[in-house]
Design a protein around this motif. Structure first.
Motif, PDB file in Angstrom:
ATOM      1  N   ASP A  65      78.321  85.612  23.290  1.00 29.63           N
ATOM      2  CA  ASP A  65      77.588  84.422  23.689  1.00 29.63           C
ATOM      3  C   ASP A  65      76.075  85.081  23.952  1.00 29.63           C
ATOM      4  O   ASP A  65      75.741  85.106  24.739  1.00 29.63           O
ATOM      5  N   VAL A  67      72.246  85.053  22.154  1.00 32.10           N
ATOM      6  CA  VAL A  67      71.025  84.236  21.370  1.00 32.10           C
ATOM      7  C   VAL A  67      70.572  85.112  20.418  1.00 32.10           C
ATOM      8  O   VAL A  67      70.213  86.305  20.408  1.00 32.10           O
ATOM      9  N   SER A  70      66.329  81.235  16.320  1.00 33.53           N
ATOM     10  CA  SER A  70      66.754  80.143  15.229  1.00 33.53           C
ATOM     11  C   SER A  70      65.878  80.184  14.100  1.00 33.53           C
ATOM     12  O   SER A  70      64.862  81.030  13.948  1.00 33.53           O
TER      13      SER A  70
ATOM     14  N   LYS B  19      74.747  80.561  26.894  1.00 33.50           N
ATOM     15  CA  LYS B  19      73.395  80.817  26.324  1.00 33.50           C
ATOM     16  C   LYS B  19      73.256  80.198  25.135  1.00 33.50           C
ATOM     17  O   LYS B  19      72.199  79.569  24.603  1.00 33.50           O
ATOM     18  N   THR B  20      74.278  80.205  24.295  1.00 28.21           N
ATOM     19  CA  THR B  20      74.357  79.764  22.825  1.00 28.21           C
ATOM     20  C   THR B  20      75.080  78.645  22.736  1.00 28.21           C
ATOM     21  O   THR B  20      75.929  78.163  23.497  1.00 28.21           O
ATOM     22  N   LYS B  21      75.062  77.856  21.399  1.00 33.52           N
ATOM     23  CA  LYS B  21      75.607  76.676  21.224  1.00 33.52           C
ATOM     24  C   LYS B  21      77.250  77.278  20.671  1.00 33.52           C
ATOM     25  O   LYS B  21      77.650  78.225  20.856  1.00 33.52           O
ATOM     26  N   ASN B  25      74.460  81.094  17.082  1.00 30.43           N
ATOM     27  CA  ASN B  25      73.593  81.819  17.930  1.00 30.43           C
ATOM     28  C   ASN B  25      72.586  81.292  18.512  1.00 30.43           C
ATOM     29  O   ASN B  25      71.550  81.884  19.063  1.00 30.43           O
ATOM     30  N   CYS B  26      72.280  79.968  18.159  1.00 34.36           N
ATOM     31  CA  CYS B  26      70.899  79.243  18.438  1.00 34.36           C
ATOM     32  C   CYS B  26      71.254  79.049  20.200  1.00 34.36           C
ATOM     33  O   CYS B  26      72.204  78.826  20.778  1.00 34.36           O
ATOM     34  N   SER B  27      69.964  79.099  20.812  1.00 34.23           N
ATOM     35  CA  SER B  27      69.708  78.762  22.303  1.00 34.23           C
ATOM     36  C   SER B  27      70.122  77.458  22.474  1.00 34.23           C
ATOM     37  O   SER B  27      69.801  76.432  21.831  1.00 34.23           O
ATOM     38  N   HIS B  37      65.636  74.624  17.920  1.00 36.54           N
ATOM     39  CA  HIS B  37      66.723  75.581  18.262  1.00 36.54           C
ATOM     40  C   HIS B  37      67.801  75.147  17.036  1.00 36.54           C
ATOM     41  O   HIS B  37      68.877  74.981  17.646  1.00 36.54           O
ATOM     42  N   ASN B  53      82.096  80.133  20.362  1.00 37.66           N
ATOM     43  CA  ASN B  53      81.445  80.998  21.364  1.00 37.66           C
ATOM     44  C   ASN B  53      82.656  81.368  22.451  1.00 37.66           C
ATOM     45  O   ASN B  53      83.153  80.383  22.772  1.00 37.66           O
TER      46      ASN B  53
END
Lengths: 95, 477, 490
Positions: A65, A67, A70, B19-21, B25-27, B37, B53
C-alpha cells in the motif's frame, strides 16, 4: 438448449448492441449453431470435478500500500471523445 | 388500519482508509481536483491488469473479526458486469459467492434495550467514480478519482425493525470501524454510507413483503427519515389496495421525500464470474490469529472498563467510548490529571457543546489533552474556581492557549487568602445591615445575596468555600 | 545478399561487430517494406520517425563501447493489440482506430531494454478474434506464399511481416492459436509460451485466462532469443509466474536422442487434410530417424477443447470488451439521443460482426440461468483437459501434432459459417485451455505450395524440452529455408 430470437434480443441488450431484423435472424442462426456445438459438453460427466479458476496454482498475489505518482490529467483524458472542466463528459445521466 | 411489521436489512459501504487504491498505486486522498488521482489501471484503459492492495484484505479481515464473522480461508474476487459512466471497465470487481467474511453479528442498544443484529457477510469491492451534473451544458461530467478506491460492503440480516434500530446499528458499526481505523467514517464525504432494504408485512403474516432498496444514504438523519418515509409509503400503498414494487429508490434529505429511480432496472443481469486477472485469497490461521491478537479494544469492552476502572456512570462510559477519538482524549487527559469524573464532565459538557457549535471533531480542536488536564488540576488545587474555569476553557478553545497562561495573564487566580477574604466579607457585612437582619430573622436567601456581592467585588476570584465559611463566622459572631 | 534476408541472430551480430550500422539495417528493412508491403499489407502503422531516433541513440551508445543488448538495433514488429506509449494501438478495430496508449506494455519495455527497435504495428483480426486476419477493420493482410490466400490469424500481420522479410521477428498474441496457426500458414516459427511466462500487462485483453504473448521468427534460434528477452515475472501482472529466469538458448541442442514424442493418434484423425497428414507422418519418421522414441498417447478430452474454448474465451471477452463504450477513449457515435443511445450506437458501429458475435455468445453463456450449464461446465471440462495433458506428459517429453488441420485458404472461404472457421482451431486451442507452451515450425508444403506447420507441445514451463525438439527438427529439415514468392498463387 437452443438460442431463440428472444434470447438474442436479451443478450444484445445486455451487451449494448443494436441489431437490425436481418442481423437478429443471422445471429440467432449462428449463435444456435455454436451453442448446439458447445452442447456436446453436456455429455461429459463432470460430477465432483472442480472448475478451473486459474491454470497456474496462484494465490495471494498482493501489492504494498504505497503511493506512486498518478498520471497527468491531460494524459488520462487524452483519448476521451468529449471532455470538459477536467472531466470526461457524457450525456446527462438520469437516475 | 392493520398493524404492520417492518423488516429492514442494511448494506453498508465503508471506504477503507488505505493510502492507495484497490488495484493500483494512485492515492485515495479525498477532495483532489477531478481526474488527478488516476492512472491507466484505475481508469480501465485497454491492456491494464489489477494487482490487489494487501491492506484491503487486512482491513476487511479486521472488520470481520470485530463483528464476530467467520473469516474465509479461501476467497476470490468476481466481476459484476454492467454499464455506467462511473464504472470505467464496465464491471465492478467485487466478491460473489466466496466473500472474505461471513456470518457475524453486532449488539446494539436502543433506548436501553439490547438487541443482536446478524451480519450476513462482508466482502471487498471497488468504489465507482463520481458523476457531476454540469448545470451550464446539461451534460454529466465524470471524475474518476474515486474509481477503485477500496470498499467493504457489510450486509446485515433482515433483523432490523425500526428506524431507531437502523440508526443504532449504523452508529455501532461506525464506532467499530473507527476503533479499527479501517475507515475514516466521514459520512458527509461518502466514506461511510448505506443502502436500506425495507419491506412491511401485516403482523402475523409469514412471508416477507416486497422490498425496496433506498440507495446511498450518508447521514444518520437521512437513514432515519428515509426509513420513516418508506414505512409510511409502503403501508399507504398496501392500505389503498396497491402493491409495493421491487425497485431502487433515492431519498432527498432536504425535501424529506423518497422517489423511485428512473433508470431502467428491467435487464439487471450482472453476469458475475470469477475475475481471471486476480488470484484467490487464501488465509492461514496464523494470518488471521495475528490480526485477531492485535485488534484494538472494542467500544463495548472499553465501556465496561471505564465503569470498573474509573468508576464512571454507565451513561458517561457509553458516551465517552462511542467515539474512539473521544475515548483516547479521555484516557490521555486522565492519565495526566487523574480525575476521571471531572474529565468526563468536561468532555460531555462544555467541550462537546463547543465542538458541536463549531462542527469539528475533537482532534481538530485547539484544546490538547495536556491543556485540559492542567485546567482540571488548577481547579483541583483550588487555584481557580469552576466558574472561572469555564471562562478559561472558552478561551482555550478559541486560541489554543495554555490554561495557566490565561490565568496568569488575566489574573484569574482564585483568592484563597483568608485574611484578604475576611476583610472583604467584613466590608460587605457592614454595608448591608438589612441583609444581616433578614438572615437572622430566618431568611437563608439573604446569605446568597451577600456571597454574590463578595464575588462581584472579587470578580469571581474568591474561593467560594472560604467565602461561605468566613461570612458565616462574621455574621454569627 | 540483402540484409533483410538475414536471421535476427545474424543481423544482431553484424550490428554488434559494426559490420553494418543500425541505420543501414533500418534503411534496408524500410526499403524492403516499401517494396513488399503494398502487396502484403502486414502493417497498420509504421513508426519510422521513432525508429530512426532510437537507432541514432543506440548507435551512439554502441560506438561508445556500451552493450546495447542482445537485440541491439534489430528491427521488430509488434501486433497492434500490444500497447505502445504514444503510438496508435488499434486492435484493428474501428473502436480503437485512433487510440493512442499512454503507457508501454511490459513486453515493449523488455524489448527496448534489450535494444530492439520497433518498426511498426501489425494487422490482426479485430480484437484478435478470428483465424484469418479477415476481421480486421483496417485492411486485409495477404499470405506472402499466395496473395489470394489468408495469412491465418489472428496475428496474421505479425506472421506475414516475418515471412515476407519485413521484420526480423515480431510479437503476436495467442488465445486459441493466434500465433501458431498463422506461423504455420506463413511458414515461420511461432511460439506460444506457457501461460504466465510472459507478462500480459499492456496486451489488450481478449480472453484473460487464455491470452499469451509470444514471438514469431524465421528460426527456432531467433524465437528463443526473443523468448529470453520477453520472459519473466512482472509485478504488474497477478497471473505472471514468479519463477526464476532461465536461459533458453541452452536448449538449442541438435539432438532428440532418447526424447519421447507423444502422438495422440485418436485426436488427429478427424477431418485432416491429406497433405497435412503426410507432412505430419514424415515429421514422425524424421524424429524417429534422429533417435527419438515415438509413443502413442491418449488425449481423450482434447476434442472437447474447442467447445470449452468458445465458451470460456467469449465469456471473458464479453466482459473485457465492456469498457469500449464511447466514453473515455475510442469510437463515439456522432448522433445520439441520450446516454444509452450513445452506448449502443458507439458499440454497434465500433465493433465488427465477429466481435459482436463473440460478445453476444459470451454474454449468453454467463447470463442468468445458463451460467452453470455453460461457463461452469466448461471450466470443469477444462480441469479434465488439464489432467489429461498432465497424465500424457508422464509418459512423454513433448507431444507432436499438426498446427492446423488445413493449409491457408482463399479470402472469404469461411464467410458463410463462423462455426466452420472455429473448427480450424481444433489443434491449437487445447494448448491454451491447458496453459501449455506450444510451437509451430515449418514442416512442409501442400500440393499448392502452401506451408504446413508442425506443432510441438510441452509441459507447463518446460520450454527447454519444447525448444530442443523443435530446434532439432528444424536443423534436420530445410522447409524453413524456403522463401515466399510474394505473388498471387494458382
Amino acid at each position: 438448449m437452443s438460442v431463440s430470437k428472444e434470447d438474442v434480443k436479451h443478450i444484445a441488450n445486455l451487451s449494448k448492441l443494436n441489431l437490425t431484423d436481418k442481423e437478429l435472424e443471422k445471429y440467432t442462426t449462428e449463435l444456435s449453431d455454436i451453442v448446439n456445438f458447445a452442447n456436446e459438453l453436456s455429455n461429459i460427466d463432470v460430477d465432483g470435478i472442480k472448475p478451473t479458476a486459474h491454470i497456474l496454482d496462484i494465490k495471494n498475489v498482493f501489492r504494498k500500500d504505497e503511493v506512486q505518482p498518478s498520471y497527468d490529467r491531460e494524459e488520462i483524458l487524452k483519448n476521451a471523445p468529449s471532455k470538459d472542466a477536467g472531466c470526461v463528459s457524457v450525456p446527462k445521466v438520469v437516475e | 388500519m392493520k398493524e404492520y411489521e417492518v423488516i429492514i436489512g442494511l448494506e453498508v459501504h465503508a471506504e477503507l482508509s488505505t493510502k492507495t487504491k484497490m488495484y493500483c498505486n494512485c492515492s485515495t486522498t479525498f477532495g483532489a481536483d477531478p481526474n488527478t488521482h488516476c492512472c491507466p489501471i484505475c481508469t480501465g484503459m485497454p491492456g491494464v491488469l489489477p494487482v490487489l492492495n494487501e491492506r484491503v484484505v487486512e482491513y476487511a479481515v479486521k472488520a470481520g473479526l470485530a463483528t464476530n464473522c467467520e473469516i474465509s480461508r479461501f476467497s476470490k474476487q468476481d466481476r459484476k458486469n454492467y454499464f455506467y459512466p462511473d464504472l470505467p471497465k464496465a464491471y465492478q470487481t467485487s466478491q460473489y459467492d466466496l466473500p472474505l467474511c461471513i456470518g457475524g453479528h453486532l449488539d446494539i442498544n436502543v433506548n436501553g434495550n439490547k438487541k443482536r443484529i446478524g451480519i450476513t457477510r462482508i466482502h471487498i469491492e471497488e468504489d465507482a467514480g463520481k458523476l457531476i451534473h454540469d448545470a451550464y451544458t446539461g451534460d454529466t461530467l465524470v471524475d474518476m478519482n474515486r474509481c477503485a478506491v477500496p470498499l467493504i460492503e457489510i450486509v446485515s440480516e433482515p433483523d432490523i425493525r425500526s428506524a431507531d434500530e437502523a440508526v443504532a446499528y449504523m452508529q455501532t458499526l461506525k464506532s467499530i470501524l473507527e476503533y479499527l481505523e479501517v475507515c475514516d467514517c466521514k459520512m458527509q464525504e461518502g466514506s461511510l454510507r448505506c443502502d436500506v432494504n425495507l419491506s412491511v408485512r401485516p403482523v402475523g403474516q409469514k412471508e416477507f413483503g416486497t422490498r425496496t432498496e433506498t440507495k446511498n444514504l450518508n447521514s444518520f438523519k437521512a437513514i432515519h427519515n428515509s426509513i420513516e418515509f418508506e414505512i409510511q409509503r409502503q403501508i399507504e400503498v398496501l392500505e389503498n389496495g396497491g402493491v409495493v414494487h421491487q425497485e431502487t429508490r433515492r431519498f432527498d434529505d432536504v425535501k424529506g421525500v423518497g422517489y423511485a429511480m428512473r433508470s431502467k432496472e428491467d435487464a439487471q443481469d450482472y453476469r458475475y464470474f470469477p475475475e481471471p486477472d486476480l488470484a484467490p485469497i487464501v488465509l492461514s490461521d496464523e494470518y488471521i490469529n495475528n490480526i485477531k491478537d492485535n485488534l484494538p479494544e472494542m467500544p463495548h469492552i472499553k465501556k465496561e472498563r471505564y465503569i470498573n476502572e474509573y468508576g464512571l456512570p454507565e451513561y458517561d462510559a457509553e458516551i465517552l467510548t462511542s467515539s474512539k477519538k473521544t475515548a483516547s482524549f479521555f484516557e490521555k487527559t486522565n492519565s495526566i490529571c487523574n480525575n476521571p469524573k471531572s474529565v468526563s464532565n468536561w468532555l460531555m459538557g462544555d467541550f462537546a457543546r463547543l465542538l458541536n457549535e463549531k462542527e469539528i471533531e475533537i482532534d481538530e480542536s485547539n484544546v490538547t489533552e495536556e491543556n485540559l488536564a492542567s485546567l482540571i488540576m488548577l481547579i483541583d488545587k483550588g487555584t481557580i474556581s469552576s466558574k472561572i474555569a469555564k471562562q478559561i476553557f472558552e478561551e482555550m478553545f478559541e486560541t489554543g492557549e495554555n490554561a495557566e497562561d490565561i490565568v496568569n495573564k488575566k489574573g484569574l487566580v482564585q483568592i484563597s487568602d483568608e485574611g484578604a477574604i475576611k476583610e472583604i466579607c467584613q466590608r460587605i457585612v457592614d454595608a448591608n445591615p438589612q441583609s444581616i437582619a433578614d438572615y437572622k430573622a430566618g431568611k437563608d436567601r439573604a446569605i446568597g445575596f451577600l456571597v454574590g456581592q463578595i464575588m462581584k467585588e472579587t470578580k469571581g476570584k474568591a474561593n467560594p468555600q472560604i467565602v461561605n465559611k468566613l461570612l458565616l463566622e462574621i455574621i454569627n459572631k | 545478399m540483402d540484409l533483410y534476408s538475414l536471421t535476427l541472430t545474424e543481423v544482431a551480430s553484424k550490428i554488434k561487430n559494426k559490420e553494418v550500422s543500425i541505420k543501414e539495417v533500418l534503411d534496408n528493412i524500410y526499403s524492403r517494406i516499401e517494396d513488399v508491403e503494398p502487396k502484403v499489407d502486414a502493417y497498420i502503422t509504421l513508426t519510422q520517425k521513432l525508429a530512426y531516433e532510437r537507432a541514432e541513440k543506440l548507435q551512439q551508445r554502441l560506438d561508445n563501447g556500451e552493450d546495447i543488448g542482445v537485440l541491439g538495433g534489430v528491427p521488430i514488429a509488434i501486433k497492434d493489440n500490444i500497447c505502445t506509449n504514444g503510438v496508435k494501438t488499434t486492435c484493428a478495430s474501428r473502436m480503437l482506430e485512433n487510440f493512442v496508449p499512454i503507457y508501454d506494455a511490459t513486453v515493449i519495455k523488455k524489448l527496448e531494454d534489450a535494444g530492439a527497435i520497433i518498426i511498426g504495428k501489425t494487422n490482426m483480426d479485430e480484437f484478435a478474434m478470428g483465424s484469418s486476419t479477415e476481421t480486421s477493420y483496417i485492411k486485409k493482410t495477404k499470405n506472402p506464399w499466395d496473395l489470394s490466400r489468408v495469412p491465418g490469424g489472428s496475428s496474421g500481420g505479425s506472421a506475414a511481416a516475418v515471412s515476407a522479410q519485413m521484420a526480423y521477428a515480431s510479437l503476436g498474441s495467442d488465445t486459441g492459436g493466434s500465433i501458431r496457426q498463422p506461423a504455420s500458414y506463413c511458414s515461420v516459427v511461432g511460439l506460444k509460451p506457457t501461460y504466465g511466462l510472459i507478462s500480459r500487462f499492456g496486451l489488450i485483453a481478449f480472453a484473460s485466462s487464455l491470452d499469451q504473448i509470444g514471438p514469431f521468427a524465421r528460426t527456432v534460434e531467433d524465437a528463443t532469443l526473443m523468448l529470453n528477452v520477453i520472459a519473466g515475472h512482472d509485478k504488474l501482472d497477478t497471473t505472471s509466474a514468479d519463477i526464476e529466469k532461465e536461459d533458453y538458448t541452452k536448449a538449442l541442442i541438435n539432438s532428440v536422442e532418447g526424447k519421447v514424442i507423444g502422438i495422440p493418434t485418436d485426436f488427429i484423425n478427424d477431418g485432416i487434410n491429406s497433405d497435412v497428414k503426410l507432412a505430419y507422418d514424415n515429421a514422425i519418421e524424421k524424429l524417429k530417424s534422429l533417435g527419438a522414441q515415438v509413443k502413442e498417447i491418449n488425449l481423450e478430452y482434447a476434442k472437447y477443447s474447442l467447445a470449452t474454448y468458445y465458451i470460456i474465451a467469449t465469456a471473458e471477452a464479453s466482459s473485457n470488451l465492456g469498457r469500449y463504450d464511447g466514453i473515455r477513449y475510442g469510437y463515439r457515435t456522432k448522433d445520439f439521443d441520450d446516454l444509452d443511445d450513445l452506448y449502443r450506437k458507439s458499440r454497434t458501429e465500433g465493433f465488427g460482426d465477429e466481435v459482436k458475435r463473440r460478445i453476444m455468445l459470451g454474454t449468453y453463456v454467463l447470463s442468468s440461468g445458463y451460467y452453470d450449464a455453460y461457463y461452469k461446465r466448461a471450466q470443469q471440462v477444462r480441469t479434465l483437459i488439464v489432467e489429461n495433458f498432465k497424465k500424457a506428459f508422464e509418459s512423454c517429453d513433448v507431444i507432436m501434432i499438426p498446427t492446423a488441420p488445413n493449409t491457408s485458404f482463399k479470402f472469404g472461404a469461411h464467410n458463410a459459417s463462423p462455426l466452420e472457421m472455429y473448427l480450424e482451431d481444433i489443434y491449437t486451442v487445447p494448448v491454451n485451455i491447458a496453459g501449455l507452451p506450444g510451437i509451430s515450425v515449418p514442416g512442409g508444403f501442400d500440393k499448392n505450395g502452401m506451408p504446413i506447420g508442425i506443432q510441438f507441445i510441452a509441459k507447463a514451463f518446460d520450454e527447454k524440452n519444447l525448444l530442443q525438439v523443435a530446434y532439432t527438427f528444424e536443423q534436420n529439415t530445410t522447409y524453413h529455408k524456403e522463401i515466399p514468392t510474394i505473388e498471387e498463387g494458382k
